[in-house]
Write a protein that holds these residues in place. Structure first.
Motif, PDB file in Angstrom:
ATOM      1  N   VAL A   5       0.512 -31.297 -19.320  1.00  0.00           N
ATOM      2  CA  VAL A   5       1.579 -30.305 -19.322  1.00  0.00           C
ATOM      3  C   VAL A   5       1.575 -29.566 -18.050  1.00  0.00           C
ATOM      4  CG1 VAL A   5       0.001 -29.281 -21.273  1.00  0.00           C
ATOM      5  CG2 VAL A   5      -0.619 -28.536 -19.217  1.00  0.00           C
ATOM      6  N   LEU A   6       1.362 -30.366 -16.886  1.00  0.00           N
ATOM      7  CA  LEU A   6       1.802 -29.949 -15.636  1.00  0.00           C
ATOM      8  C   LEU A   6       2.950 -30.724 -15.384  1.00  0.00           C
ATOM      9  CD1 LEU A   6      -1.577 -30.015 -13.830  1.00  0.00           C
ATOM     10  CD2 LEU A   6      -0.581 -28.314 -15.074  1.00  0.00           C
ATOM     11  N   GLY A   7       4.124 -30.085 -16.011  1.00  0.00           N
ATOM     12  CA  GLY A   7       5.280 -30.730 -15.986  1.00  0.00           C
ATOM     13  C   GLY A   7       5.904 -30.710 -17.255  1.00  0.00           C
ATOM     14  N   PRO A   8       6.571 -31.672 -17.565  1.00  0.00           N
ATOM     15  CA  PRO A   8       7.084 -31.739 -19.167  1.00  0.00           C
ATOM     16  C   PRO A   8       5.965 -32.246 -19.932  1.00  0.00           C
ATOM     17  CG  PRO A   8       8.512 -33.301 -17.731  1.00  0.00           C
ATOM     18  CD  PRO A   8       7.373 -32.789 -16.864  1.00  0.00           C
ATOM     19  N   LEU A   9       5.840 -31.402 -21.172  1.00  0.00           N
ATOM     20  CA  LEU A   9       4.840 -31.765 -22.250  1.00  0.00           C
ATOM     21  C   LEU A   9       4.838 -33.248 -22.513  1.00  0.00           C
ATOM     22  CD1 LEU A   9       2.595 -30.578 -24.277  1.00  0.00           C
ATOM     23  CD2 LEU A   9       4.619 -30.195 -25.750  1.00  0.00           C
ATOM     24  N   ASP A  10       3.674 -33.723 -22.745  1.00  0.00           N
ATOM     25  CA  ASP A  10       3.596 -35.077 -23.247  1.00  0.00           C
ATOM     26  C   ASP A  10       2.048 -35.139 -23.748  1.00  0.00           C
ATOM     27  OD1 ASP A  10       3.592 -37.671 -23.546  1.00  0.00           O
ATOM     28  OD2 ASP A  10       3.356 -38.377 -21.536  1.00  0.00           O
ATOM     29  N   VAL A  11       2.010 -35.652 -25.265  1.00  0.00           N
ATOM     30  CA  VAL A  11       0.839 -35.522 -25.808  1.00  0.00           C
ATOM     31  C   VAL A  11       0.903 -37.035 -26.639  1.00  0.00           C
ATOM     32  CG1 VAL A  11      -0.702 -34.665 -27.661  1.00  0.00           C
ATOM     33  CG2 VAL A  11       0.906 -33.078 -26.240  1.00  0.00           C
ATOM     34  N   ARG A  12      -0.288 -37.844 -26.283  1.00  0.00           N
ATOM     35  CA  ARG A  12      -0.267 -39.154 -26.683  1.00  0.00           C
ATOM     36  C   ARG A  12      -1.452 -39.525 -27.670  1.00  0.00           C
ATOM     37  NH1 ARG A  12       1.046 -38.549 -21.903  1.00  0.00           N
ATOM     38  NH2 ARG A  12      -1.179 -39.434 -21.001  1.00  0.00           N
ATOM     39  N   VAL A  13      -1.139 -40.179 -28.671  1.00  0.00           N
ATOM     40  CA  VAL A  13      -2.322 -40.485 -29.527  1.00  0.00           C
ATOM     41  C   VAL A  13      -2.425 -41.999 -29.730  1.00  0.00           C
ATOM     42  CG1 VAL A  13      -3.461 -40.514 -31.714  1.00  0.00           C
ATOM     43  CG2 VAL A  13      -2.547 -38.500 -30.866  1.00  0.00           C
ATOM     44  N   ASN A  14      -3.486 -42.638 -29.103  1.00  0.00           N
ATOM     45  CA  ASN A  14      -3.488 -44.026 -28.843  1.00  0.00           C
ATOM     46  C   ASN A  14      -2.246 -44.705 -28.036  1.00  0.00           C
ATOM     47  OD1 ASN A  14      -6.015 -44.341 -30.582  1.00  0.00           O
ATOM     48  ND2 ASN A  14      -4.837 -44.698 -32.350  1.00  0.00           N
ATOM     49  N   GLY A  15      -1.649 -43.966 -27.024  1.00  0.00           N
ATOM     50  CA  GLY A  15      -0.860 -44.287 -26.250  1.00  0.00           C
ATOM     51  C   GLY A  15       0.555 -44.014 -26.712  1.00  0.00           C
ATOM     52  N   VAL A  16       0.587 -43.496 -27.909  1.00  0.00           N
ATOM     53  CA  VAL A  16       1.839 -43.166 -28.783  1.00  0.00           C
ATOM     54  C   VAL A  16       2.340 -41.721 -28.729  1.00  0.00           C
ATOM     55  CG1 VAL A  16       3.155 -43.388 -31.009  1.00  0.00           C
ATOM     56  CG2 VAL A  16       1.492 -45.162 -30.336  1.00  0.00           C
ATOM     57  N   ALA A  17       3.263 -41.524 -28.183  1.00  0.00           N
ATOM     58  CA  ALA A  17       3.795 -40.041 -28.085  1.00  0.00           C
ATOM     59  C   ALA A  17       3.935 -39.458 -29.514  1.00  0.00           C
ATOM     60  CB  ALA A  17       5.126 -40.013 -27.239  1.00  0.00           C
ATOM     61  N   VAL A  18       3.485 -38.120 -29.487  1.00  0.00           N
ATOM     62  CA  VAL A  18       3.344 -37.409 -30.677  1.00  0.00           C
ATOM     63  C   VAL A  18       4.426 -36.033 -30.416  1.00  0.00           C
ATOM     64  CG1 VAL A  18       1.549 -38.246 -31.886  1.00  0.00           C
ATOM     65  CG2 VAL A  18       1.285 -36.633 -30.344  1.00  0.00           C
ATOM     66  N   MET A  19       5.486 -36.253 -30.054  1.00  0.00           N
ATOM     67  CA  MET A  19       6.361 -35.223 -29.331  1.00  0.00           C
ATOM     68  C   MET A  19       7.545 -34.821 -30.478  1.00  0.00           C
ATOM     69  SD  MET A  19       4.861 -34.259 -26.678  1.00  0.00           S
ATOM     70  CE  MET A  19       6.087 -33.264 -25.958  1.00  0.00           C
ATOM     71  N   PRO A  20       7.251 -33.582 -31.069  1.00  0.00           N
ATOM     72  CA  PRO A  20       8.418 -33.142 -32.105  1.00  0.00           C
ATOM     73  C   PRO A  20       9.643 -32.734 -30.963  1.00  0.00           C
ATOM     74  CG  PRO A  20       6.710 -31.385 -31.805  1.00  0.00           C
ATOM     75  CD  PRO A  20       6.180 -32.682 -31.223  1.00  0.00           C
ATOM     76  N   THR A  21      10.845 -32.951 -31.559  1.00  0.00           N
ATOM     77  CA  THR A  21      11.904 -32.536 -30.852  1.00  0.00           C
ATOM     78  C   THR A  21      12.431 -30.994 -31.089  1.00  0.00           C
ATOM     79  OG1 THR A  21      13.384 -33.379 -32.698  1.00  0.00           O
ATOM     80  CG2 THR A  21      12.804 -34.931 -30.832  1.00  0.00           C
ATOM     81  N   ALA A  22      12.226 -30.685 -32.396  1.00  0.00           N
ATOM     82  CA  ALA A  22      12.519 -29.224 -32.715  1.00  0.00           C
ATOM     83  C   ALA A  22      11.787 -28.347 -31.693  1.00  0.00           C
ATOM     84  CB  ALA A  22      12.483 -29.029 -34.048  1.00  0.00           C
ATOM     85  N   PRO A  23      12.302 -27.231 -31.407  1.00  0.00           N
ATOM     86  CA  PRO A  23      11.666 -26.290 -30.397  1.00  0.00           C
ATOM     87  C   PRO A  23      10.292 -25.789 -30.674  1.00  0.00           C
ATOM     88  CG  PRO A  23      14.220 -25.837 -30.306  1.00  0.00           C
ATOM     89  CD  PRO A  23      13.789 -26.574 -31.410  1.00  0.00           C
ATOM     90  N   LYS A  24      10.393 -25.394 -32.293  1.00  0.00           N
ATOM     91  CA  LYS A  24       9.161 -24.565 -32.657  1.00  0.00           C
ATOM     92  C   LYS A  24       8.026 -25.153 -32.754  1.00  0.00           C
ATOM     93  CE  LYS A  24      10.860 -19.861 -34.506  1.00  0.00           C
ATOM     94  NZ  LYS A  24      12.148 -19.857 -33.876  1.00  0.00           N
ATOM     95  N   PRO A  25       8.206 -26.513 -33.585  1.00  0.00           N
ATOM     96  CA  PRO A  25       7.071 -27.372 -33.604  1.00  0.00           C
ATOM     97  C   PRO A  25       6.437 -27.874 -32.154  1.00  0.00           C
ATOM     98  CG  PRO A  25       8.683 -28.111 -35.154  1.00  0.00           C
ATOM     99  CD  PRO A  25       9.098 -26.916 -34.452  1.00  0.00           C
ATOM    100  N   ARG A  26       7.405 -27.915 -31.369  1.00  0.00           N
ATOM    101  CA  ARG A  26       7.041 -28.474 -29.873  1.00  0.00           C
ATOM    102  C   ARG A  26       6.100 -27.254 -29.280  1.00  0.00           C
ATOM    103  NH1 ARG A  26       9.582 -32.544 -27.251  1.00  0.00           N
ATOM    104  NH2 ARG A  26       9.573 -32.734 -25.101  1.00  0.00           N
TER     105      ARG A  26
END
Length: 281
Positions: A5-26
């Protein structure tokens, strides 16, 4: 799960990004990630998404966002090695009494690593291990790749978290500069401090450090000019005079051609009781 979170948000599960594109789910994911392994109340999530006047459908819509996040997590969990107990998306993003919980599963977190390194750096400062403190605090600050949650539209809750993180960053930065000054690196700090005092125009400690670095570099007049610019900014923006610590520092520079480092340092730190921060972007 790995969380940055110290920059752009990046959340990964098993190395795979789980990032929604819509603002509210993000937003939901960002808030859950900041409180990983803790239950986040539904009311707090609703406030982040819609403020003080949520729609009647707020809770139902929030459940939809949670389902969307679980779909992303579930896709990332596919292909896990067979033979162990299967982990589902509901095991990672858990519905708890009164709220939701995101399980970190022992993964990495840049915030946790920053806090660990910064804490070690502060302890090294207390032990007067300035070389170790400068190294540890530099490593902590290197974890930042920009402003916290730089690509997330923040509401009231996230904005408060971002401010807290930025204050922690600034504290570590100030301490790292203090360690470098103790090591005689005043000339190397001049460029960095020039930028910082322009960005934080009423931060007394940073200005004090800049004054000290300039004076030790034989630039006494410029050090005194920094004080005058700070005073003008404080009076104009906040209606306040510089703290007693900064005034003592100014007098020490006026009265001595080569002030004792210990005296100057104590004057700089005396300003800490009145730190005032106004950032200029």
């Amino acid at each position: 799960m790995d969380i940055d979170v110290l920059g752009p948000l990046d959340v990964r599960v098993n190395g795979v990004a789980v990032m929604p594109t819509a603002p509210k789910p993000r937003k939901v994911l960002a808030l859950l990630a900041l409180h990983v392994d803790r239950v986040l109340p539904v009311g707090l999530l609703v406030e982040e998404l819609w403020g003080q006047r949520p729609p009647r459908s707020a809770r139902t819509t929030l459940q939809t966002y949670i389902l969307q996040l679980r779909e992303l997590i579930g896709a990332a969990l596919e292909g896990e090695a067979a033979g162990g107990t299967a982990v589902s998306a509901k095991d990672v993003l858990v519905t708890a009494p009164g709220g939701y919980l995101l399980r970190g599963g022992g993964g990495s977190s840049d915030v946790r690593e920053f806090d660990r390194l910064a804490g070690m750096g502060y302890r090294a400062m207390d032990a007067e291990d300035f070389t170790g403190a400068a190294r540890l605090l530099r490593e902590a600050l290197a974890l930042w790749s920009g402003s916290a949650l730089a690509d997330v539209q923040t509401g009231a809750q996230l904005e408060m978290e971002v401010r807290r993180l930025e204050e922690s960053r600034l504290c570590a930065l100030y301490q790292r500069i203090d360690a470098d000054l103790r090591l005689g690196r005043h000339r190397e700090l001049l460029g960095e401090l020039t930028v910082l005092v322009s960005r934080y125009r009423t931060h007394e400690n940073l200005h004090g450090q800049f004054m000290l670095a300039l004076h030790r570099s034989g630039r006494r007049g410029e050090a005194l000019s920094v004080y005058q610019r700070l005073r003008q900014a404080l009076v104009r923006d906040l209606g306040l005079e510089p703290s007693a610590g900064l005034r003592r520092l100014q007098r020490a520079i006026l009265e001595t051609a080569e002030p004792a480092p210990q005296t100057i340092r104590s004057d700089v730190h005396a300003a800490a009781s009145r730190d005032r921060l106004v950032r200029v972007d």
